[in-house]
Design an enzyme around this catalytic site. Structure first.
Site, PDB file in Angstrom:
ATOM      1  N   HIS A   1       0.870  -1.173   0.000  1.00  0.00           N
ATOM      2  CA  HIS A   1       0.000   0.000   0.000  1.00  0.00           C
ATOM      3  C   HIS A   1       0.910   1.226   0.000  1.00  0.00           C
ATOM      4  O   HIS A   1       1.972   1.207   0.614  1.00  0.00           O
ATOM      5  CB  HIS A   1      -0.907  -0.026   1.244  1.00  0.00           C
ATOM      6  CG  HIS A   1      -1.822   1.159   1.389  1.00  0.00           C
ATOM      7  ND1 HIS A   1      -2.466   1.752   0.322  1.00  0.00           N
ATOM      8  CD2 HIS A   1      -2.193   1.860   2.487  1.00  0.00           C
ATOM      9  CE1 HIS A   1      -3.201   2.768   0.769  1.00  0.00           C
ATOM     10  NE2 HIS A   1      -3.042   2.854   2.075  1.00  0.00           N
TER      11      HIS A   1
ATOM     12  N   GLU B   1     -34.048  -5.379   5.721  1.00  0.00           N
ATOM     13  CA  GLU B   1     -34.155  -4.575   4.508  1.00  0.00           C
ATOM     14  C   GLU B   1     -32.915  -3.744   4.230  1.00  0.00           C
ATOM     15  O   GLU B   1     -32.539  -3.563   3.075  1.00  0.00           O
ATOM     16  CB  GLU B   1     -35.382  -3.650   4.599  1.00  0.00           C
ATOM     17  CG  GLU B   1     -36.703  -4.374   4.494  1.00  0.00           C
ATOM     18  CD  GLU B   1     -36.843  -5.160   3.178  1.00  0.00           C
ATOM     19  OE1 GLU B   1     -36.270  -4.722   2.163  1.00  0.00           O
ATOM     20  OE2 GLU B   1     -37.515  -6.203   3.189  1.00  0.00           O
TER      21      GLU B   1
ATOM     22  N   SER C   1     -36.992  -7.188  -9.216  1.00  0.00           N
ATOM     23  CA  SER C   1     -38.289  -7.018  -9.885  1.00  0.00           C
ATOM     24  C   SER C   1     -38.337  -5.681 -10.630  1.00  0.00           C
ATOM     25  O   SER C   1     -37.548  -4.776 -10.346  1.00  0.00           O
ATOM     26  CB  SER C   1     -39.408  -7.045  -8.840  1.00  0.00           C
ATOM     27  OG  SER C   1     -39.331  -5.861  -8.051  1.00  0.00           O
TER      28      SER C   1
HETATM   29  P1  NAD Z   1      -1.898  -6.929   9.776  1.00  0.00           P
HETATM   30  O1  NAD Z   1      -2.371  -5.976  10.782  1.00  0.00           O
HETATM   31  O2  NAD Z   1      -2.766  -8.073   9.382  1.00  0.00           O
HETATM   32  O3  NAD Z   1      -0.540  -7.600  10.221  1.00  0.00           O
HETATM   33  C1  NAD Z   1       0.560  -6.894  10.624  1.00  0.00           C
HETATM   34  C2  NAD Z   1       1.606  -7.804  11.258  1.00  0.00           C
HETATM   35  O4  NAD Z   1       2.716  -6.981  11.562  1.00  0.00           O
HETATM   36  C3  NAD Z   1       1.189  -8.417  12.595  1.00  0.00           C
HETATM   37  O5  NAD Z   1       0.600  -9.672  12.446  1.00  0.00           O
HETATM   38  C4  NAD Z   1       2.528  -8.530  13.288  1.00  0.00           C
HETATM   39  O6  NAD Z   1       3.150  -9.730  12.877  1.00  0.00           O
HETATM   40  C5  NAD Z   1       3.341  -7.393  12.743  1.00  0.00           C
HETATM   41  N1  NAD Z   1       3.460  -6.211  13.620  1.00  0.00           N
HETATM   42  C6  NAD Z   1       2.469  -5.513  14.202  1.00  0.00           C
HETATM   43  N2  NAD Z   1       2.939  -4.471  14.892  1.00  0.00           N
HETATM   44  C7  NAD Z   1       4.291  -4.516  14.727  1.00  0.00           C
HETATM   45  C8  NAD Z   1       5.356  -3.701  15.183  1.00  0.00           C
HETATM   46  N3  NAD Z   1       5.137  -2.633  15.974  1.00  0.00           N
HETATM   47  N4  NAD Z   1       6.606  -4.032  14.807  1.00  0.00           N
HETATM   48  C9  NAD Z   1       6.843  -5.107  14.020  1.00  0.00           C
HETATM   49  N5  NAD Z   1       5.880  -5.909  13.565  1.00  0.00           N
HETATM   50  C10 NAD Z   1       4.622  -5.619  13.908  1.00  0.00           C
HETATM   51  O7  NAD Z   1      -1.465  -6.074   8.489  1.00  0.00           O
HETATM   52  P2  NAD Z   1      -1.984  -6.246   6.990  1.00  0.00           P
HETATM   53  O8  NAD Z   1      -3.445  -5.983   6.926  1.00  0.00           O
HETATM   54  O9  NAD Z   1      -1.433  -7.503   6.420  1.00  0.00           O
HETATM   55  O10 NAD Z   1      -1.269  -4.995   6.300  1.00  0.00           O
HETATM   56  C11 NAD Z   1       0.079  -5.019   5.862  1.00  0.00           C
HETATM   57  C12 NAD Z   1       0.193  -4.128   4.639  1.00  0.00           C
HETATM   58  O11 NAD Z   1      -0.590  -4.683   3.592  1.00  0.00           O
HETATM   59  C13 NAD Z   1      -0.342  -2.713   4.853  1.00  0.00           C
HETATM   60  O12 NAD Z   1       0.475  -1.831   4.134  1.00  0.00           O
HETATM   61  C14 NAD Z   1      -1.727  -2.762   4.254  1.00  0.00           C
HETATM   62  O13 NAD Z   1      -2.198  -1.513   3.827  1.00  0.00           O
HETATM   63  C15 NAD Z   1      -1.475  -3.693   3.085  1.00  0.00           C
HETATM   64  N6  NAD Z   1      -2.647  -4.367   2.525  1.00  0.00           N
HETATM   65  C16 NAD Z   1      -3.501  -5.056   3.338  1.00  0.00           C
HETATM   66  C17 NAD Z   1      -4.580  -5.739   2.786  1.00  0.00           C
HETATM   67  C18 NAD Z   1      -5.506  -6.538   3.648  1.00  0.00           C
HETATM   68  O14 NAD Z   1      -6.475  -7.057   3.118  1.00  0.00           O
HETATM   69  N7  NAD Z   1      -5.300  -6.727   4.932  1.00  0.00           N
HETATM   70  C19 NAD Z   1      -4.793  -5.708   1.388  1.00  0.00           C
HETATM   71  C20 NAD Z   1      -3.884  -5.033   0.581  1.00  0.00           C
HETATM   72  C21 NAD Z   1      -2.817  -4.363   1.172  1.00  0.00           C
END
Ligand code: NAD
Ligand code: MG
Length: 350
Positions: A117, A236, A261
């Site tokens: 992202h 709804e 419909s």
């Molecule tokens: P998440 O919250 O699911 O996971 C983040 C992981 O980071 C945690 O499981 C942990 O292992 C680790 N973490 C958390 N805090 C931390 C810290 N302070 N220091 C080190 N590690 C830490 O995150 P995500 O949703 O997978 O998002 C990751 C990236 O992917 C973001 O940039 C997000 O915008 C992007 N993204 C997410 C999705 C989605 O569907 N979730 C889709 C597309 C892109």
């Protein structure tokens, strides 16, 4: 070369044949974070034959999960030092901190910073040195589907963007990364960090997360305030939304109009714009402006720095909305009915 913000990108779709796995085959990828995206990227890359090390803090509860999945785990700093490609998959709000403490001190010239992202790069929360590549491969799907699709020999559509190309190989490497996590099986669209970030924020605020929930709540409240039962209002205005969205997802707006419909179609076509009128459109344009000029980003960063006071308050208010209570009760009843249906089917089969 840095991406030109005013440039518009022609949409090009890449498939497996366009990617050359050699561009990533002999490289080590550090996947930082093992959440939704992290676990999927790490396992898909590893299954595609790429050397992967997962970067997690000492004591992180995800360490066990990553090791259990057969992956090598190191501290974020050690993983970055070892890697050629650093895939930054910790939450967006902690990325600047992880960048400062674990990534920047261990980056080498020619390495790649890879994102899913564009927020932190686009809004300058992370300012990489000029001698590294900066790419984005963003699957358009939650991580568990990225993994499940890969395991089922299916793909997940994704986006590819190059923000900075220091080596001249950023594009090919990004495409190879997209292939290794299964995205080119479905199709990968070229975009820019700016376009991905701004459309993503606008979409989730105006339509997907913000717009839709407000529409649901206002519709629900209108019916309940007029004396109709909360259960009917829930059905709804919330429950049936899924059926409508499924039809639009499968076959576009037309597929949905064809399935409802004639009465629903006529009423919908005449009244939709009464609800989401010119004023709503002007509000959308304001939302987009705040995304484009960085006002929203500044607000969200400040909110996090302050310990999320408004966010916490808004979350609580949303949780306490009457529709949530009614919904929980009704969904409980549905689950009970489904179980009964399954029992009946089992009986028939037996
Ligand atoms: P998440 O919250 O699911 O996971 C983040 C992981 O980071 C945690 O499981 C942990 O292992 C680790 N973490 C958390 N805090 C931390 C810290 N302070 N220091 C080190 N590690 C830490 O995150 P995500 O949703 O997978 O998002 C990751 C990236 O992917 C973001 O940039 C997000 O915008 C992007 N993204 C997410 C999705 C989605 O569907 N979730 C889709 C597309 C892109
Ligand atoms: Mg390195």
């Amino acid at each position: 070369m840095t991406e030109d913000d005013t440039q518009t990108f022609d949409s090009i779709v890449y498939y497996d044949d366009d990617a050359d796995s050699e561009a990533i085959a002999h490289k080590t990828v550090a996947v930082l974070g093992y959440g939704s995206q992290g676990h999927a990227h790490a396992q898909n890359l590893a299954d595609s034959g790429v050397d992967v090390v997962v970067g997690l803090r000492e004591g992180s509860s995800s360490r066990e999960a990553a090791e259990g999945d057969g992956l090598r785990v190191a501290t974020p700093a050690d993983a970055v030092a070892e890697a050629d490609i650093v895939s930054v998959l910790v939450p967006d709000t902690v990325q600047p901190d992880v960048y400062e403490n674990a990534i920047e001190p261990n980056l080498e010239a020619g390495d790649t910073l890879q994102f899913a992202h564009g927020f932190n790069i686009h809004y300058n929360q992370i300012q990489p040195p000029e001698d590294v590549d900066v790419t984005m491969v963003a699957p358009k799907s939650p991580g568990h589907l990225v993994r499940r699709n890969y395991e089922n020999d299916q793909g997940t559509p994704g986006l590819l963007a190059v923000y900075q190309d220091a080596t001249g190989e950023a594009h090919d490497e990004g495409l190879a990364y997209a292939a290794a996590i299964g995205c080119t099986r479905a199709g990968v669209v070229e975009t820019s960090f700016r376009e991905e970030t701004e459309t993503d924020l606008f979409g989730e605020q105006a339509v997907l997360c913000g717009g839709v929930t407000s529409l649901v709540k206002q519709g629900y409240e209108t019916l309940v305030d007029a004396g109709y039962s909360p259960e009917m209002a829930y059905f709804e205005c919330l429950n049936e939304l899924k059926l409508i969205v499924d039809l639009m997802y499968e076959d576009g707006l037309g597929g949905m109009w064809d399935s409802v419909s004639d009465t629903a179609e006529y009423g919908g076509l005449t009244q939709g714009d009464v609800v989401v009128d010119e004023h709503a459109r002007e509000n959308m344009e304001e939302i987009l402006e705040k995304v484009q000029n960085g006002q929203f980003a500044r607000e969200w960063i400040a909110e996090n720095q302050a310990g999320r006071p408004s966010y916490t308050q808004l979350r609580t208010a949303e949780k306490n909305h009457e529709i949530e209570e009614v919904g929980e009760e009704l969904r409980g009843l549905f689950a009970w009915q489904e179980e009964e249906d399954e029992d009946e089917t089992a009986e028939v089969k037996a």
